[in-house]
Design a protein around this motif. Sequence first.
Motif, mmCIF file in Angstrom:
data_model
loop_
_atom_site.group_PDB
_atom_site.id
_atom_site.type_symbol
_atom_site.label_atom_id
_atom_site.label_comp_id
_atom_site.label_asym_id
_atom_site.label_seq_id
_atom_site.Cartn_x
_atom_site.Cartn_y
_atom_site.Cartn_z
ATOM 1 N N LYS A 110 -3.322 1.345 7.683
ATOM 2 C CA LYS A 110 -2.884 0.101 6.551
ATOM 3 C C LYS A 110 -2.022 -0.711 7.124
ATOM 4 O O LYS A 110 -1.959 -1.775 6.724
ATOM 5 C CB LYS A 110 -2.633 0.870 4.920
ATOM 6 C CG LYS A 110 -3.799 1.503 4.363
ATOM 7 C CD LYS A 110 -4.674 0.391 3.836
ATOM 8 C CE LYS A 110 -6.042 1.191 3.295
ATOM 9 N NZ LYS A 110 -7.067 0.004 3.034
ATOM 10 N N LYS A 111 -0.953 -0.258 7.838
ATOM 11 C CA LYS A 111 0.017 -0.969 8.232
ATOM 12 C C LYS A 111 -0.557 -1.948 9.276
ATOM 13 O O LYS A 111 -0.373 -3.053 9.542
ATOM 14 C CB LYS A 111 1.121 -0.046 8.977
ATOM 15 C CG LYS A 111 2.131 -0.791 10.043
ATOM 16 C CD LYS A 111 3.140 0.190 10.437
ATOM 17 C CE LYS A 111 4.064 -0.283 11.237
ATOM 18 N NZ LYS A 111 4.958 -1.642 11.090
ATOM 19 N N VAL A 140 3.549 -1.144 3.986
ATOM 20 C CA VAL A 140 3.387 0.384 3.566
ATOM 21 C C VAL A 140 4.390 0.890 2.979
ATOM 22 O O VAL A 140 5.609 1.096 3.650
ATOM 23 C CB VAL A 140 2.572 0.985 4.724
ATOM 24 C CG1 VAL A 140 2.521 2.424 4.573
ATOM 25 C CG2 VAL A 140 1.124 0.272 4.921
ATOM 26 N N ALA A 173 -1.906 5.841 6.349
ATOM 27 C CA ALA A 173 -0.489 4.946 6.551
ATOM 28 C C ALA A 173 -0.580 3.976 7.831
ATOM 29 O O ALA A 173 -0.457 2.966 7.546
ATOM 30 C CB ALA A 173 0.509 5.753 6.375
ATOM 31 N N TYR A 223 0.822 -1.096 0.076
ATOM 32 C CA TYR A 223 0.063 0.058 -0.010
ATOM 33 C C TYR A 223 0.710 1.134 -0.019
ATOM 34 O O TYR A 223 1.605 1.488 0.830
ATOM 35 C CB TYR A 223 -0.938 -0.019 1.272
ATOM 36 C CG TYR A 223 -2.305 0.963 0.859
ATOM 37 C CD1 TYR A 223 -3.294 0.460 0.357
ATOM 38 C CD2 TYR A 223 -2.120 1.986 1.462
ATOM 39 C CE1 TYR A 223 -4.375 1.351 0.197
ATOM 40 C CE2 TYR A 223 -3.195 3.084 1.055
ATOM 41 C CZ TYR A 223 -4.231 2.529 0.695
ATOM 42 O OH TYR A 223 -5.361 3.235 0.563
ATOM 43 N N TYR A 224 0.609 1.927 -0.966
ATOM 44 C CA TYR A 224 1.518 3.336 -1.243
ATOM 45 C C TYR A 224 0.656 4.658 -0.935
ATOM 46 O O TYR A 224 -0.364 4.746 -1.653
ATOM 47 C CB TYR A 224 1.918 3.196 -2.564
ATOM 48 C CG TYR A 224 3.005 4.342 -3.035
ATOM 49 C CD1 TYR A 224 3.428 5.428 -2.000
ATOM 50 C CD2 TYR A 224 3.673 4.138 -4.337
ATOM 51 C CE1 TYR A 224 4.477 6.494 -2.251
ATOM 52 C CE2 TYR A 224 4.465 5.364 -4.653
ATOM 53 C CZ TYR A 224 4.795 6.275 -3.630
ATOM 54 O OH TYR A 224 5.559 7.389 -3.982
ATOM 55 N N VAL A 225 0.956 5.189 0.191
ATOM 56 C CA VAL A 225 0.399 6.480 0.661
ATOM 57 C C VAL A 225 1.193 7.433 0.302
ATOM 58 O O VAL A 225 2.331 7.572 0.554
ATOM 59 C CB VAL A 225 -0.087 6.370 2.207
ATOM 60 C CG1 VAL A 225 -1.165 7.312 2.314
ATOM 61 C CG2 VAL A 225 -0.605 5.003 2.471
ATOM 62 N N ASP A 275 -1.344 10.204 7.139
ATOM 63 C CA ASP A 275 -0.590 9.591 8.150
ATOM 64 C C ASP A 275 -1.584 8.312 8.850
ATOM 65 O O ASP A 275 -1.304 7.509 9.248
ATOM 66 C CB ASP A 275 -0.077 10.264 9.135
ATOM 67 C CG ASP A 275 1.059 9.712 10.203
ATOM 68 O OD1 ASP A 275 1.874 8.944 9.754
ATOM 69 O OD2 ASP A 275 0.888 9.681 11.619
ATOM 70 N N HIS A 297 5.369 5.160 2.721
ATOM 71 C CA HIS A 297 4.807 6.407 3.100
ATOM 72 C C HIS A 297 6.023 7.303 2.898
ATOM 73 O O HIS A 297 6.528 7.449 4.205
ATOM 74 C CB HIS A 297 4.130 6.452 4.446
ATOM 75 C CG HIS A 297 3.428 7.525 4.860
ATOM 76 N ND1 HIS A 297 3.313 7.810 6.241
ATOM 77 C CD2 HIS A 297 2.840 8.628 4.030
ATOM 78 C CE1 HIS A 297 2.398 9.090 6.415
ATOM 79 N NE2 HIS A 297 2.225 9.441 4.806
#
Length: 860
Positions: free
Chosen positions: A65-66, A72, A62, A34-36, A59, A74
């Motif tokens: 999702k972590k 992740v 992020a 997952y790229y935030v 944040d 971020h």
Amino acid sequence: MSRYDPSVIEPKWQQAWDKAGTFLATMSKDKPKYYVLEMFPYPSGNLHIGHVRNYTLGDVVARYKKATGHAVLHPMGWDAFGLPAENAAIERKINPEVWTRSNIANMKKQFAMLGLSLDWTREFATCDAAYYGHQQALFLDMLAKGLVYRKNANVNWDPVDMTVLADEQVIDGRGWRSGAEVERRMLTQWFFRITDFAEELIVALDGLDDWPPKVKLMQANWIGRSRGLQMGWALTAPSHGIERIDVYTTRPDTLMGASFLGLSPDHPIAMALEAENPALAKAVAEMRKGGTTEEALETGEKLGFDTGLRVKHPLDPSWEIPVWIANFILMDYGTGAIFGCPAHDQRDLDFCRKYDLPVISTFVPVADSIVLPENGGPAYVPPKPDRVHFVKPVIGIEREISADTAIAETIELAETVGFGTGVTKYRLRDWGLSRQRYWGCPIPVVHCDACGVVPEKKENLPIELPKDVSFDIPGNPLDRHDAWRSVPCPACGKPAKRETDTMDTFVDSSWYFARFTSPGSATPTNPEEAAYWMNVDQYIGGIEHAILHLLYSRFFARAMHLTGHMPETAIEPFKALFTQGMVTHAIYQTRVEGRPVYHYPAEVEARDGKMVLKDGGAEVEVIPSAKMSKSKNNVVDPVAIIEQFGADTARWFVLSDSPPERDVEWTASGAEATNKFLGRIWALSVRIADMGGDAQGVDVQGDDESLLREMHKTIRDVTNGIDSFGFNAAIAKLYAFANTLQKTDASAAGQATAMRTMAQLMAPLTPHLAEEIWAAQGGHGLIADAPWPVADAAMLVEATVTLPIQINGKRRSEITVSADATKEEVEKIALADDAVIKALAGGAPKKLIVVPGRIVNVVV
RNA sequence: GCGGGCGUGAUGAAAUUGGUAGACAUACCAGACUUAAAAUCUGUUGGGCCCUGUGCCCGUGCGGGUUCAAGUCCCGCCGCCCGCACCA
């Protein structure tokens, strides 16, 4: 430790995360990635409250999702090239790089105070040669593929500052810094061939399901696709070797209303005539002068000049039409030539009235017999495409058809007869990237007298900016830097000169997201890492970038794919986009002789329900929710807020009051209330920890049941809230659960369990406090590493439900029934209700609606 | 001119997407504690009516419509906001 003291706990946990490397991004085979990403900041030197909101939003995503088991990414960096650094250089005699680096250092310190879950090992600034060198490599690859080219273009030239200005830097026709009247100049500039992608960029918008519809619409409008007819109008006598003039129209159905043919002042024919006709040259010069200023557009004065040329109407060669040059025709849209139809276009009508040209009708509206605009009246508004109207003589038939049909048939006719073809045009223009500026990425080409424009060799990259420059003289210091400019030609080796233009800063931000996936790579991207991390799953930033930055990035991702630097799966670089609102603040003003005087929040106070000046007590006018502005004295400094209340308070408050896409007003009372709440949670945690409850002792069937049921509902609601960017609603649920927890008489074990869950649910929002509570309640490891709590479905199902009973759609009573009661059972119970019996008065209901678990409605 | 969005208490807002309007918070008011204030805690608060209730009427910008049921869907107004714009 009995007092909530963020100045102690926040640095403590920030160091703990740092030490443990909690937020380093690592590729994983077992976890979904997952790229935030939040739009990276320009290093102005100081964090502002808008940054706090933007980066807190990212944040929360992020950290969440972590916790839900994602690998992740971020990252954070700096959009570091740009004008303010050059202005600082001029004003304060500081080198732009020194100024920029010191700003970055300062802002990075402030960022650290926020407790963001960033992987700082991937940090870079776009002014790092290690970054822009790869940008130069991309440029060369794009040049080789024909995605970059050079051409002459009109630019805004400031004769005092001796530089090209962007359109936004021209105010009322004058340079924004120098105040000098801006000239239009033809210069040779570099362009990205974004127009090649116009169709694809518009079509692919459809697939961006997680973008705000508004942004997609803005992009579609900006690209501006239109369908029309392009046709040649034969000159009665060839002029300068030209026999026909090409014209584009989206309204071919008005062809029979043509009363003049108009050329842009920059049209090749106009330019040819200019050389031989002094009167025409003078008129054209006048038209060009005012052409682009806002003032000229607003007053909208139509200027024209009759060239004396005549063209034949394509459908009737005996019909001769005059050719004019007109100031309102743009060379860079369509063909730079139009046919004027005054009966149906207000602008053409104004022009014809001014120059006494005929007004000719083309079609007759059904409901109305108006054929021509009345004396002094407006042009006839063409019917909407879905309305039917008569097309009189265009196609040689007179019948009722819609405008769309008339347009389609006219195009068809033109193609059959052979005077024109249907074409699709776009408003989008190629992206001019040359800037006559020092503080930007040098364009990696060399000008050789023998070989012409020669690309640099890749092994010579990066072409670094020289550091020994001075801004004492206006203009681009690179132009004066002979040592830097003088290089051997990469092709023939003879002495040659480097290009001194640099790239538009929008280029820097068009691919930084890809570089974050492998910031140390020896090529612009690393295929494996780009394939793993791209595209950005969630991008977050301001609506002000809805068009340019996001469109350029979409183009760049495609160009990078064509040059082998981006996987095909990432040609749409941002899977989901979220545009957040501003943080606003009230303005406090009084008036002195009618002129407003602005007061800092610290200078005013509430007295008897009114805002007054502390000093003197004069009443203060309050303008609520205004954009923060230094000149209005309503700017909130995040560093001061963090020092006073802590980062967790700032983070919680900017998310709590309004939905994130809307503006949120910063209020002192709101920030204080948030701080009090966090203190209350802290105290509650201390109290519960002192009770010494153990998870083993939880009694789900007995004393703890109702608390645990509430807890699982809260898990469900907060999870849903975070998933859907409903942070304000999620926060409201946390408040409600805190209230429940405060009043509960559950066992020590039950309370400890609830408190730990509360900390987990708060962790994305107030990570420092959450860690502190987690530790106090005996949680294992860091809460930042703990998995997200899962709502137990069994605990969400209640044994009984309370249903409202409506009589004729109005709520009159309620009943409590078993959750699995059948429709029939509910009906029976409802009919036995006192209020229902009273309303029925012995009769039978006309209708009885039972929506299980929802509502009962009795119609009498 | 073209395109889009929004309108709910004093305020920020919520409403499981057609099912108890106003959750949660701010502000205000009242009470407890205190010599007092701050802090903390408790309670009230959409409007109106009879305060006799555990009662009734009205209420999501305005007017109409669909539906057993509308803040939510449809039509027409009004107001505010945003984007683009001599674009042929």
